[in-house]
Design a protein around this motif. Structure first.
Motif, short mmCIF file in Angstrom:
data_model
loop_
_atom_site.label_atom_id
_atom_site.label_comp_id
_atom_site.label_asym_id
_atom_site.label_seq_id
_atom_site.Cartn_x
_atom_site.Cartn_y
_atom_site.Cartn_z
N THR A 1 -58.67 14.44 -27.13
CA THR A 1 -57.60 14.58 -28.08
C THR A 1 -57.99 14.99 -29.77
OG1 THR A 1 -57.09 12.32 -29.33
CG2 THR A 1 -55.24 12.64 -27.16
N LEU A 2 -59.33 14.48 -29.83
CA LEU A 2 -59.99 15.61 -30.82
C LEU A 2 -60.66 16.78 -30.18
CD1 LEU A 2 -61.18 12.37 -32.97
CD2 LEU A 2 -59.31 13.81 -33.21
N SER A 3 -60.83 17.48 -31.01
CA SER A 3 -61.78 19.13 -30.80
C SER A 3 -63.14 19.18 -32.22
CB SER A 3 -61.01 20.20 -30.26
OG SER A 3 -60.07 20.73 -31.22
N GLU A 4 -62.47 18.96 -33.18
CA GLU A 4 -63.47 18.96 -34.45
C GLU A 4 -63.82 18.26 -35.34
OE1 GLU A 4 -63.31 22.47 -37.45
OE2 GLU A 4 -61.69 22.13 -36.35
N ILE A 5 -64.53 18.08 -35.92
CA ILE A 5 -65.50 17.50 -37.20
C ILE A 5 -65.68 18.72 -37.73
CG2 ILE A 5 -67.76 17.16 -35.84
CD1 ILE A 5 -67.81 14.62 -37.55
N TYR A 6 -64.50 18.67 -39.21
CA TYR A 6 -65.28 19.77 -40.51
C TYR A 6 -65.58 18.36 -41.64
CZ TYR A 6 -64.18 23.22 -43.74
OH TYR A 6 -64.31 23.77 -44.47
N GLN A 7 -66.95 18.61 -42.45
CA GLN A 7 -68.20 17.83 -43.12
C GLN A 7 -68.16 18.57 -44.02
OE1 GLN A 7 -70.88 16.13 -41.78
NE2 GLN A 7 -71.11 15.45 -43.92
N VAL A 8 -67.52 18.72 -45.35
CA VAL A 8 -67.74 19.29 -46.88
C VAL A 8 -67.89 17.59 -47.35
CG1 VAL A 8 -66.93 20.46 -49.06
CG2 VAL A 8 -65.97 20.78 -46.94
N GLN A 9 -69.38 17.76 -47.67
CA GLN A 9 -70.23 16.50 -48.34
C GLN A 9 -69.85 14.90 -48.25
OE1 GLN A 9 -69.46 16.82 -52.31
NE2 GLN A 9 -70.61 18.85 -53.08
N ASP A 10 -69.22 14.65 -48.64
CA ASP A 10 -69.37 13.28 -47.92
C ASP A 10 -67.85 13.44 -46.76
OD1 ASP A 10 -71.58 12.07 -47.79
OD2 ASP A 10 -71.77 11.62 -50.32
N ASN A 11 -66.86 14.48 -47.20
CA ASN A 11 -65.39 14.50 -46.90
C ASN A 11 -65.83 14.84 -44.65
OD1 ASN A 11 -62.66 14.28 -46.79
ND2 ASN A 11 -62.55 16.60 -47.97
N ILE A 12 -65.28 13.62 -44.55
CA ILE A 12 -65.25 13.74 -42.80
C ILE A 12 -63.67 14.20 -42.58
CG2 ILE A 12 -65.75 13.45 -41.29
CD1 ILE A 12 -68.71 11.59 -41.71
N ASN A 13 -62.98 15.35 -41.52
CA ASN A 13 -62.19 14.95 -41.24
C ASN A 13 -61.83 15.41 -39.98
OD1 ASN A 13 -59.82 15.29 -43.09
ND2 ASN A 13 -61.88 17.09 -43.71
N LEU A 14 -61.52 15.16 -38.94
CA LEU A 14 -61.28 14.94 -37.64
C LEU A 14 -60.15 15.96 -37.10
CD1 LEU A 14 -63.04 11.30 -37.03
CD2 LEU A 14 -63.92 13.26 -36.27
N TYR A 15 -60.70 16.59 -36.04
CA TYR A 15 -58.78 17.46 -35.57
C TYR A 15 -58.97 17.31 -33.77
CZ TYR A 15 -58.64 19.26 -40.58
OH TYR A 15 -59.08 19.05 -42.19
N ASN B 1 -75.91 24.00 -49.03
CA ASN B 1 -75.73 25.56 -49.56
C ASN B 1 -74.60 26.51 -49.24
OD1 ASN B 1 -78.09 24.31 -51.22
ND2 ASN B 1 -79.51 25.20 -50.07
N GLU B 2 -75.41 27.78 -49.17
CA GLU B 2 -74.48 28.48 -49.01
C GLU B 2 -74.43 28.99 -47.43
OE1 GLU B 2 -72.66 30.15 -51.20
OE2 GLU B 2 -73.04 28.58 -52.77
N THR B 3 -74.80 27.73 -46.71
CA THR B 3 -74.63 28.12 -45.21
C THR B 3 -73.95 27.12 -44.82
OG1 THR B 3 -77.60 29.07 -44.73
CG2 THR B 3 -76.22 28.86 -43.06
N ARG B 4 -73.19 27.34 -43.74
CA ARG B 4 -72.18 27.13 -42.25
C ARG B 4 -72.82 26.66 -41.57
NH1 ARG B 4 -65.74 26.66 -41.42
NH2 ARG B 4 -66.17 28.43 -43.19
N TYR B 5 -73.19 25.86 -41.08
CA TYR B 5 -73.24 25.41 -39.71
C TYR B 5 -71.99 24.93 -38.97
CZ TYR B 5 -77.97 25.03 -41.47
OH TYR B 5 -79.47 24.96 -42.63
#
Length: 145
Positions: free
Chosen positions: A131-145, A77-81
């Motif tokens: 070499t990775l430090s972040e996973i960012y997910q918006v709905q089913d779109n997942i990005n690794l950084y 919803n409107e909350t960032r986890y």
């Protein structure tokens, strides 16, 4: 545009013991499956203290060397986890399961063959790859950084 937002802070820890990792088969219906132990950061609690407390509550073990290794972000919803991801190799205490789920040691090489919680396989990449430090997910779109 607002510069503040509602945030829920949580944590999770990969505990290695030789070739094995400690896993939890979560019973909670909103995120069932195999994952690593963790939970919520309480008001006024440091991230480090929260990780040690949550791990103990779910496993009976006290982490002696948790190190922050990454983060996961997602929205409900409107909350960032924000999930603070830790790794550890030293602990004390006696292993026990909790109402959160069954706790057990598993060979790390078998982890990805399990019935994992949704998106946990992607999260594991951050735990396992320096070499990775972040996973960012918006709905089913997942990005690794």
């Amino acid at each position: 545009m607002a510069r503040t937002e509602t945030i829920e802070l949580t944590n999770m820890c990969l505990l290695r013991n030789g070739e094995q990792v400690l896993v939890e088969n979560r019973r909670k219906k909103e995120w069932p499956g195999i994952t690593f132990p963790g939970g919520h950061v309480e008001s006024g609690e440091s991230f480090h203290q929260a990780m040690i407390r949550e791990f103990f509550e779910e496993t009976g073990l006290t982490l002696l060397d948790p190190k922050l290794c990454g983060i996961k972000q997602f929205f409900v919803n409107e909350t960032r986890y924000i999930v603070l991801l830790y790794r550890a190799t030293k602990f004390s205490g006696d292993l026990r399961s909790s109402s959160e789920g069954e706790i057990f040691w598993l060979p790390e090489r078998d982890l990805l063959k399990q019935d994992l919680a949704k998106t946990f396989a992607e999260m594991y990449k951050v735990f396992a790859d320096d070499t990775l430090s972040e996973i960012y997910q918006v709905q089913d779109n997942i990005n690794l950084y």
